[in-house]
Design a protein around this motif. Structure first.
Motif, PDB file in Angstrom:
ATOM      1  N   ASN A 107     -28.935  24.884 -55.238  1.00 40.24           N
ATOM      2  CA  ASN A 107     -29.412  26.287 -54.825  1.00 40.24           C
ATOM      3  C   ASN A 107     -28.762  26.282 -52.858  1.00 40.24           C
ATOM      4  OD1 ASN A 107     -31.422  26.874 -56.087  1.00 40.24           O
ATOM      5  ND2 ASN A 107     -32.834  25.735 -55.194  1.00 40.24           N
ATOM      6  N   ILE A 108     -28.775  27.296 -52.490  1.00 38.54           N
ATOM      7  CA  ILE A 108     -27.962  26.971 -51.658  1.00 38.54           C
ATOM      8  C   ILE A 108     -27.605  28.018 -49.850  1.00 38.54           C
ATOM      9  CG2 ILE A 108     -25.850  26.265 -49.672  1.00 38.54           C
ATOM     10  CD1 ILE A 108     -24.371  25.383 -51.672  1.00 38.54           C
ATOM     11  N   ALA A 109     -28.444  28.338 -49.214  1.00 37.25           N
ATOM     12  CA  ALA A 109     -29.156  29.102 -47.968  1.00 37.25           C
ATOM     13  C   ALA A 109     -29.158  29.293 -46.816  1.00 37.25           C
ATOM     14  CB  ALA A 109     -30.233  29.393 -47.919  1.00 37.25           C
ATOM     15  N   LEU A 110     -27.926  30.175 -46.437  1.00 33.84           N
ATOM     16  CA  LEU A 110     -28.540  29.977 -44.986  1.00 33.84           C
ATOM     17  C   LEU A 110     -29.002  30.766 -44.483  1.00 33.84           C
ATOM     18  CD1 LEU A 110     -26.387  29.367 -42.125  1.00 33.84           C
ATOM     19  CD2 LEU A 110     -25.454  31.834 -42.549  1.00 33.84           C
ATOM     20  N   VAL A 111     -30.034  30.218 -43.189  1.00 31.48           N
ATOM     21  CA  VAL A 111     -31.124  30.669 -42.484  1.00 31.48           C
ATOM     22  C   VAL A 111     -30.918  30.846 -40.977  1.00 31.48           C
ATOM     23  CG1 VAL A 111     -33.745  30.111 -41.722  1.00 31.48           C
ATOM     24  CG2 VAL A 111     -32.777  29.876 -44.346  1.00 31.48           C
ATOM     25  N   GLY A 119     -27.335  33.489 -49.490  1.00 29.95           N
ATOM     26  CA  GLY A 119     -28.080  32.463 -50.493  1.00 29.95           C
ATOM     27  C   GLY A 119     -26.965  32.622 -51.609  1.00 29.95           C
ATOM     28  N   VAL A 120     -27.025  32.079 -52.508  1.00 26.99           N
ATOM     29  CA  VAL A 120     -26.774  31.255 -53.977  1.00 26.99           C
ATOM     30  C   VAL A 120     -26.996  30.643 -54.343  1.00 26.99           C
ATOM     31  CG1 VAL A 120     -24.590  30.328 -54.487  1.00 26.99           C
ATOM     32  CG2 VAL A 120     -23.483  31.332 -52.180  1.00 26.99           C
ATOM     33  N   ILE A 121     -27.214  30.602 -55.960  1.00 26.45           N
ATOM     34  CA  ILE A 121     -28.137  30.098 -57.220  1.00 26.45           C
ATOM     35  C   ILE A 121     -26.809  29.686 -57.877  1.00 26.45           C
ATOM     36  CG2 ILE A 121     -29.504  29.602 -58.555  1.00 26.45           C
ATOM     37  CD1 ILE A 121     -31.223  31.181 -55.977  1.00 26.45           C
ATOM     38  N   TYR A 122     -26.189  27.939 -58.586  1.00 26.90           N
ATOM     39  CA  TYR A 122     -25.759  28.324 -59.345  1.00 26.90           C
ATOM     40  C   TYR A 122     -26.194  27.218 -60.509  1.00 26.90           C
ATOM     41  CZ  TYR A 122     -21.512  26.979 -62.419  1.00 26.90           C
ATOM     42  OH  TYR A 122     -20.161  27.306 -62.843  1.00 26.90           O
ATOM     43  N   VAL A 123     -26.002  27.631 -61.522  1.00 26.98           N
ATOM     44  CA  VAL A 123     -26.787  27.086 -63.341  1.00 26.98           C
ATOM     45  C   VAL A 123     -25.255  26.228 -64.002  1.00 26.98           C
ATOM     46  CG1 VAL A 123     -28.058  28.243 -65.401  1.00 26.98           C
ATOM     47  CG2 VAL A 123     -27.845  29.531 -63.037  1.00 26.98           C
ATOM     48  N   PRO A 124     -24.679  25.243 -63.841  1.00 28.72           N
ATOM     49  CA  PRO A 124     -23.627  24.936 -64.204  1.00 28.72           C
ATOM     50  C   PRO A 124     -23.533  24.850 -65.648  1.00 28.72           C
ATOM     51  CG  PRO A 124     -25.152  23.852 -62.409  1.00 28.72           C
ATOM     52  CD  PRO A 124     -26.391  24.527 -62.783  1.00 28.72           C
ATOM     53  N   VAL A 125     -24.761  25.295 -66.359  1.00 22.79           N
ATOM     54  CA  VAL A 125     -25.070  24.303 -67.797  1.00 22.79           C
ATOM     55  C   VAL A 125     -24.260  26.486 -68.438  1.00 22.79           C
ATOM     56  CG1 VAL A 125     -26.438  24.855 -69.976  1.00 22.79           C
ATOM     57  CG2 VAL A 125     -26.370  22.698 -68.242  1.00 22.79           C
ATOM     58  N   THR A 126     -24.938  27.340 -68.060  1.00 26.76           N
ATOM     59  CA  THR A 126     -24.432  28.751 -67.993  1.00 26.76           C
ATOM     60  C   THR A 126     -22.892  28.990 -66.959  1.00 26.76           C
ATOM     61  OG1 THR A 126     -25.888  29.814 -66.928  1.00 26.76           O
ATOM     62  CG2 THR A 126     -26.922  29.444 -68.863  1.00 26.76           C
ATOM     63  N   GLN A 127     -23.012  28.869 -66.534  1.00 26.90           N
ATOM     64  CA  GLN A 127     -21.983  28.987 -65.143  1.00 26.90           C
ATOM     65  C   GLN A 127     -21.986  30.544 -65.209  1.00 26.90           C
ATOM     66  OE1 GLN A 127     -18.133  29.048 -67.303  1.00 26.90           O
ATOM     67  NE2 GLN A 127     -17.846  26.292 -67.770  1.00 26.90           N
ATOM     68  N   ALA A 239     -33.123  34.904 -50.491  1.00 20.43           N
ATOM     69  CA  ALA A 239     -32.242  35.796 -49.998  1.00 20.43           C
ATOM     70  C   ALA A 239     -31.737  36.758 -51.491  1.00 20.43           C
ATOM     71  CB  ALA A 239     -30.798  34.818 -49.792  1.00 20.43           C
ATOM     72  N   ILE A 240     -31.378  36.344 -51.811  1.00 18.60           N
ATOM     73  CA  ILE A 240     -31.203  36.557 -53.952  1.00 18.60           C
ATOM     74  C   ILE A 240     -31.903  38.379 -53.959  1.00 18.60           C
ATOM     75  CG2 ILE A 240     -30.578  36.908 -55.643  1.00 18.60           C
ATOM     76  CD1 ILE A 240     -29.167  34.223 -55.347  1.00 18.60           C
ATOM     77  N   ALA A 241     -33.027  37.436 -53.977  1.00 18.19           N
ATOM     78  CA  ALA A 241     -34.602  38.667 -54.046  1.00 18.19           C
ATOM     79  C   ALA A 241     -34.341  39.680 -53.191  1.00 18.19           C
ATOM     80  CB  ALA A 241     -35.772  37.622 -54.789  1.00 18.19           C
ATOM     81  N   GLU A 242     -34.236  39.396 -51.839  1.00 17.64           N
ATOM     82  CA  GLU A 242     -35.214  40.533 -50.940  1.00 17.64           C
ATOM     83  C   GLU A 242     -33.071  41.227 -50.812  1.00 17.64           C
ATOM     84  OE1 GLU A 242     -37.968  38.297 -47.567  1.00 17.64           O
ATOM     85  OE2 GLU A 242     -35.712  38.649 -47.989  1.00 17.64           O
ATOM     86  N   MET A 243     -32.628  40.752 -51.030  1.00 15.43           N
ATOM     87  CA  MET A 243     -30.801  41.860 -51.110  1.00 15.43           C
ATOM     88  C   MET A 243     -30.715  42.498 -52.413  1.00 15.43           C
ATOM     89  SD  MET A 243     -28.625  39.462 -48.671  1.00 15.43           S
ATOM     90  CE  MET A 243     -29.484  38.397 -46.689  1.00 15.43           C
TER      91      MET A 243
END
Length: 272
Positions: A107-111, A119-127, A239-243
């Motif tokens: 999880n990486i966010a700029l506030v 916002g960036v959310i990365y799921v490594p196993v599913t890429q 960030a992802i949900a609101e946008m």
């Protein structure tokens, strides 16, 4: 300090998440890894530390301060002077990582001014990579950890924009998503109440910030978090949900969840 253009930092955040995902998988794919317990009884692994180091090295050139779960504690007297900051969870869902069920994320966010603008959310196993940025909306794509994303256009060309809400299609049941590892009696009571008032309700469990992503992409309708979370657990997901046209609001007040507060423990909230 003047505020940065979030779009200028988007690729930096995406690359940081991908490289952290690779570091996490390097540990995840080993036969054994040690697990320590932190002072709050939450688990810590070598993957948490390595992902933190990767992300910190990637974000430091932006000269925007970083608040990370695995970083050093920063007193509010210092943080309160920051108009913008990165909020990072290098490995969200360490319990799911230990269980090897794949439901963990970066999880990486700029506030800026207490609200997430990137916002960036990365799921490594599913890429799977979810990303959102002010002025660009919210998107989802498949990116291997070694993906080369040269510019914003190439990122968008590989991504699908998350749909804006259109209401719950009839006759589909209302889908509530909740924590896999942190269920509470309050959550059970909420689901029971929704069944009484709404009728057809399906409950599904998920780990880490995937719960917010489920609502953002429309595969779930409501995520009530009636238990403890920290700012780094939710900033990127908000960030992802609101946008994507959803809301993330404090349970008691209905106000938007805000960040870089003196108390980093979040209040109860609901995503819908």
């Amino acid at each position: 300090m003047s505020l940065s253009d979030p779009q200028a930092y988007l690729l930096t955040a995406v690359h940081a998440a991908l490289h952290a995902g690779r570091a996490i998988l390097d540990v995840y794919e080993t036969e054994n890894f040690d697990v320590e317990m932190k002072s709050d009884d939450s688990p810590l692994t070598r993957a948490d530390r390595q992902a933190h180091a990767v992300i910190q090295a990637a974000l430091e050139p932006t000269e925007v301060p970083i608040l990370s779960e695995e970083g050093k504690a920063i007193d509010y007297s210092e943080r309160s002077a920051w108009p913008e900051l990165w909020i990072v969870d290098p490995l969200d869902g360490t319990k799911e990582f230990i269980k090897r069920n794949g439901e963990f994320t970066v999880n990486i966010a700029l506030v800026q001014d207490h609200l997430p603008v990137l916002g960036v959310i990365y799921v490594p196993v599913t890429q799977t990579c979810y990303w959102a940025c002010a002025g660009l909306g919210a998107w989802r794509c498949q990116l291997p950890p070694d993906a080369a994303i040269a510019d914003l256009d190439s990122l968008r060309a590989q991504s699908v924009e998350l749909p804006q809400p259109m209401g719950i299609p009839s006759p589909r049941a209302l889908v509530i998503v909740g924590s896999r590892s942190h269920a509470t009696p309050e959550l059970e009571a909420f689901v029971a109440d929704m069944r009484q008032h709404y009728g057809a309700v399906d409950f599904t469990a998920a780990g880490s910030s995937l719960k917010i992503c489920r609502v953002a992409e429309g595969s779930a309708d409501i995520y009530p978090r009636l238990g403890p979370t920290m700012e780094w657990d939710t900033a990127a997901g908000q960030a992802i949900a609101e946008m994507a046209g959803k809301s993330v609001t404090v349970w008691e007040t209905g106000e938007r969840l805000r960040y870089n507060r003196e108390e980093l423990l979040n209040p109860w909230f609901i995503v819908r």
